[in-house]
Scaffold this motif. Sequence first.
Motif, PDB file in Angstrom:
ATOM      1  N   PHE A   1       0.856  -1.188   0.000  1.00 29.92           N
ATOM      2  CA  PHE A   1       0.000   0.000   0.000  1.00 29.92           C
ATOM      3  C   PHE A   1       0.893   1.239   0.000  1.00 29.92           C
ATOM      4  O   PHE A   1       1.914   1.287   0.675  1.00 29.92           O
ATOM      5  CB  PHE A   1      -0.919   0.001   1.221  1.00 29.92           C
ATOM      6  CG  PHE A   1      -2.022  -1.014   1.147  1.00 29.92           C
ATOM      7  CD1 PHE A   1      -3.112  -0.818   0.314  1.00 29.92           C
ATOM      8  CD2 PHE A   1      -1.966  -2.177   1.908  1.00 29.92           C
ATOM      9  CE1 PHE A   1      -4.131  -1.760   0.235  1.00 29.92           C
ATOM     10  CE2 PHE A   1      -2.973  -3.117   1.834  1.00 29.92           C
ATOM     11  CZ  PHE A   1      -4.060  -2.905   0.985  1.00 29.92           C
ATOM     12  N   GLU A   2       0.491   2.243  -0.756  1.00 31.28           N
ATOM     13  CA  GLU A   2       1.376   3.374  -0.997  1.00 31.28           C
ATOM     14  C   GLU A   2       1.324   4.464   0.058  1.00 31.28           C
ATOM     15  O   GLU A   2       2.274   5.226   0.213  1.00 31.28           O
ATOM     16  CB  GLU A   2       1.064   3.981  -2.371  1.00 31.28           C
ATOM     17  CG  GLU A   2       1.342   3.019  -3.524  1.00 31.28           C
ATOM     18  CD  GLU A   2       1.037   3.630  -4.872  1.00 31.28           C
ATOM     19  OE1 GLU A   2       0.488   4.766  -4.890  1.00 31.28           O
ATOM     20  OE2 GLU A   2       1.349   3.005  -5.891  1.00 31.28           O
ATOM     21  N   THR A   3       0.204   4.578   0.803  1.00 34.53           N
ATOM     22  CA  THR A   3       0.074   5.667   1.770  1.00 34.53           C
ATOM     23  C   THR A   3      -0.250   5.126   3.161  1.00 34.53           C
ATOM     24  O   THR A   3      -0.823   4.031   3.296  1.00 34.53           O
ATOM     25  CB  THR A   3      -1.040   6.640   1.349  1.00 34.53           C
ATOM     26  OG1 THR A   3      -2.319   5.984   1.487  1.00 34.53           O
ATOM     27  CG2 THR A   3      -0.852   7.112  -0.089  1.00 34.53           C
ATOM     28  N   PRO A   4       0.098   5.882   4.211  1.00 34.68           N
ATOM     29  CA  PRO A   4      -0.258   5.471   5.574  1.00 34.68           C
ATOM     30  C   PRO A   4      -1.763   5.288   5.746  1.00 34.68           C
ATOM     31  O   PRO A   4      -2.205   4.409   6.486  1.00 34.68           O
ATOM     32  CB  PRO A   4       0.277   6.615   6.440  1.00 34.68           C
ATOM     33  CG  PRO A   4       1.407   7.187   5.646  1.00 34.68           C
ATOM     34  CD  PRO A   4       0.956   7.093   4.217  1.00 34.68           C
ATOM     35  N   GLY A   5      -2.546   6.120   5.050  1.00 37.61           N
ATOM     36  CA  GLY A   5      -3.998   6.002   5.157  1.00 37.61           C
ATOM     37  C   GLY A   5      -4.500   4.671   4.632  1.00 37.61           C
ATOM     38  O   GLY A   5      -5.380   4.039   5.229  1.00 37.61           O
ATOM     39  N   GLU A   6      -3.958   4.230   3.490  1.00 37.17           N
ATOM     40  CA  GLU A   6      -4.360   2.950   2.918  1.00 37.17           C
ATOM     41  C   GLU A   6      -3.943   1.804   3.829  1.00 37.17           C
ATOM     42  O   GLU A   6      -4.678   0.828   4.014  1.00 37.17           O
ATOM     43  CB  GLU A   6      -3.729   2.779   1.541  1.00 37.17           C
ATOM     44  CG  GLU A   6      -4.291   3.724   0.488  1.00 37.17           C
ATOM     45  CD  GLU A   6      -3.517   3.654  -0.820  1.00 37.17           C
ATOM     46  OE1 GLU A   6      -2.458   2.993  -0.847  1.00 37.17           O
ATOM     47  OE2 GLU A   6      -3.952   4.268  -1.804  1.00 37.17           O
ATOM     48  N   ARG A   7      -2.753   1.919   4.435  1.00 37.41           N
ATOM     49  CA  ARG A   7      -2.277   0.873   5.332  1.00 37.41           C
ATOM     50  C   ARG A   7      -3.127   0.791   6.590  1.00 37.41           C
ATOM     51  O   ARG A   7      -3.452  -0.294   7.073  1.00 37.41           O
ATOM     52  CB  ARG A   7      -0.806   1.131   5.693  1.00 37.41           C
ATOM     53  CG  ARG A   7       0.144   0.935   4.515  1.00 37.41           C
ATOM     54  CD  ARG A   7       1.545   1.439   4.811  1.00 37.41           C
ATOM     55  NE  ARG A   7       2.407   1.276   3.651  1.00 37.41           N
ATOM     56  CZ  ARG A   7       3.572   1.878   3.480  1.00 37.41           C
ATOM     57  NH1 ARG A   7       4.024   2.703   4.433  1.00 37.41           N
ATOM     58  NH2 ARG A   7       4.294   1.672   2.407  1.00 37.41           N
ATOM     59  N   PHE A   8      -3.493   1.954   7.124  1.00 34.33           N
ATOM     60  CA  PHE A   8      -4.342   1.978   8.315  1.00 34.33           C
ATOM     61  C   PHE A   8      -5.700   1.355   7.994  1.00 34.33           C
ATOM     62  O   PHE A   8      -6.242   0.579   8.787  1.00 34.33           O
ATOM     63  CB  PHE A   8      -4.527   3.406   8.815  1.00 34.33           C
ATOM     64  CG  PHE A   8      -5.339   3.501  10.081  1.00 34.33           C
ATOM     65  CD1 PHE A   8      -4.720   3.406  11.328  1.00 34.33           C
ATOM     66  CD2 PHE A   8      -6.722   3.659  10.043  1.00 34.33           C
ATOM     67  CE1 PHE A   8      -5.468   3.480  12.504  1.00 34.33           C
ATOM     68  CE2 PHE A   8      -7.471   3.718  11.201  1.00 34.33           C
ATOM     69  CZ  PHE A   8      -6.841   3.635  12.432  1.00 34.33           C
ATOM     70  N   ASP A   9      -6.255   1.690   6.842  1.00 29.59           N
ATOM     71  CA  ASP A   9      -7.556   1.158   6.436  1.00 29.59           C
ATOM     72  C   ASP A   9      -7.495  -0.355   6.325  1.00 29.59           C
ATOM     73  O   ASP A   9      -8.382  -1.079   6.798  1.00 29.59           O
ATOM     74  CB  ASP A   9      -7.960   1.773   5.098  1.00 29.59           C
ATOM     75  CG  ASP A   9      -9.455   1.605   4.813  1.00 29.59           C
ATOM     76  OD1 ASP A   9     -10.166   1.058   5.676  1.00 29.59           O
ATOM     77  OD2 ASP A   9      -9.903   2.023   3.736  1.00 29.59           O
ATOM     78  N   TYR A  10      -6.432  -0.868   5.707  1.00 26.08           N
ATOM     79  CA  TYR A  10      -6.258  -2.314   5.568  1.00 26.08           C
ATOM     80  C   TYR A  10      -6.157  -2.991   6.936  1.00 26.08           C
ATOM     81  O   TYR A  10      -6.790  -4.019   7.200  1.00 26.08           O
ATOM     82  CB  TYR A  10      -5.019  -2.618   4.741  1.00 26.08           C
ATOM     83  CG  TYR A  10      -4.572  -4.058   4.820  1.00 26.08           C
ATOM     84  CD1 TYR A  10      -5.303  -5.075   4.203  1.00 26.08           C
ATOM     85  CD2 TYR A  10      -3.425  -4.412   5.536  1.00 26.08           C
ATOM     86  CE1 TYR A  10      -4.913  -6.391   4.286  1.00 26.08           C
ATOM     87  CE2 TYR A  10      -3.030  -5.734   5.627  1.00 26.08           C
ATOM     88  CZ  TYR A  10      -3.772  -6.718   4.998  1.00 26.08           C
ATOM     89  OH  TYR A  10      -3.379  -8.024   5.092  1.00 26.08           O
ATOM     90  N   LEU A  11      -5.342  -2.410   7.815  1.00 27.93           N
ATOM     91  CA  LEU A  11      -5.147  -2.988   9.140  1.00 27.93           C
ATOM     92  C   LEU A  11      -6.451  -2.991   9.934  1.00 27.93           C
ATOM     93  O   LEU A  11      -6.798  -3.971  10.609  1.00 27.93           O
ATOM     94  CB  LEU A  11      -4.071  -2.208   9.892  1.00 27.93           C
ATOM     95  CG  LEU A  11      -3.675  -2.736  11.276  1.00 27.93           C
ATOM     96  CD1 LEU A  11      -3.132  -4.151  11.170  1.00 27.93           C
ATOM     97  CD2 LEU A  11      -2.632  -1.822  11.912  1.00 27.93           C
ATOM     98  N   GLU A  12      -7.194  -1.887   9.857  1.00 25.67           N
ATOM     99  CA  GLU A  12      -8.452  -1.780  10.590  1.00 25.67           C
ATOM    100  C   GLU A  12      -9.466  -2.792  10.079  1.00 25.67           C
ATOM    101  O   GLU A  12     -10.174  -3.454  10.866  1.00 25.67           O
ATOM    102  CB  GLU A  12      -9.002  -0.371  10.458  1.00 25.67           C
ATOM    103  CG  GLU A  12     -10.235  -0.099  11.339  1.00 25.67           C
ATOM    104  CD  GLU A  12     -10.655   1.347  11.285  1.00 25.67           C
ATOM    105  OE1 GLU A  12     -10.905   1.926  12.359  1.00 25.67           O
ATOM    106  OE2 GLU A  12     -10.729   1.919  10.177  1.00 25.67           O
ATOM    107  N   ARG A  13      -9.562  -2.939   8.761  1.00 23.00           N
ATOM    108  CA  ARG A  13     -10.503  -3.895   8.183  1.00 23.00           C
ATOM    109  C   ARG A  13     -10.115  -5.328   8.556  1.00 23.00           C
ATOM    110  O   ARG A  13     -10.970  -6.168   8.869  1.00 23.00           O
ATOM    111  CB  ARG A  13     -10.550  -3.749   6.656  1.00 23.00           C
ATOM    112  CG  ARG A  13     -11.309  -2.522   6.180  1.00 23.00           C
ATOM    113  CD  ARG A  13     -11.106  -2.303   4.694  1.00 23.00           C
ATOM    114  NE  ARG A  13     -11.830  -1.125   4.204  1.00 23.00           N
ATOM    115  CZ  ARG A  13     -12.975  -1.192   3.492  1.00 23.00           C
ATOM    116  NH1 ARG A  13     -13.499  -2.357   3.222  1.00 23.00           N
ATOM    117  NH2 ARG A  13     -13.567  -0.090   3.087  1.00 23.00           N
TER     118      ARG A  13
END
Length: 266
Positions: free
Chosen positions: A247-259
């Motif tokens: 994932f390219e951005t911290p936001g995308e990584r956070f979203d993935y981790l949360e899901r």
Amino acid sequence: MEKAIWDAYHTRVFCDICMDEVNANNRDGGCLSRKGYKNLGEKFTEKTGKQFTKKQFKNKWDALKKDYTGWMELQNATGLGWDPVTKTMDADDEWWKTHLVYRPEHEKFRNGPPANLEQQDVMFKKAHVTGESAAIPGQELGEDEDGPILLDDDGEATKKTTLGKRKACVGEKEKESPFFKAYNTALSSIVSKVDAGSSSSKDDYVPTMKEFLAMVRECGVSEGTDLIFTAAKLVVKREHRELFAAFETPGERFDYLERTHNELNK
């Protein structure tokens, strides 16, 4: 029924015979075939004088497989490996102290691999995950499909880490979500490298456990939270670290981790 006592000798004989039976193609899915068990019983009795039942043999197979899976989890961790010279895992005390908080069952491998590892490599068939076996949080899983198989053995694994069996389909709204697009982009990048058989390069880099957790914190995940605990469980798997880093951005990584956290705790 004779009580099964599995000391080092009987376990070695068991593993030797099972390896021979697997090499003779007497294997059916995740364990021996009917013919394989028949041969195992006869050969085991001939060598040891013990008569164990199929159930007793299967219980031993499953117990060994569980340990083998734990060992392979350590081997899949970037930067770790077995040092044949020092006969220890290539990890310092600080790493073990942190790791064993989350995976205390790995303590048994601190001073070496399981006994009879060569035979178990054959018995349980080393394998890896490709994009075809990875489940996308929030995406469709068929009615009779399982989630990602983190350690497969010839198409069938005893222990499967499942993000949930669901009879669901991905709607058009979900397909258009930023997360869904980001996930597919990240996954496609990984799968393309696997399919192409590309050599190691900067683009193929997989973060170490320490780097992975640092990236998690960069996303805004705080110590002592449920998300950091989930991250600590994911970190031992190389494929989780690779996907997370894709994932390219911290936001995308956070979203993935949360899901992923939500899926694992349904």
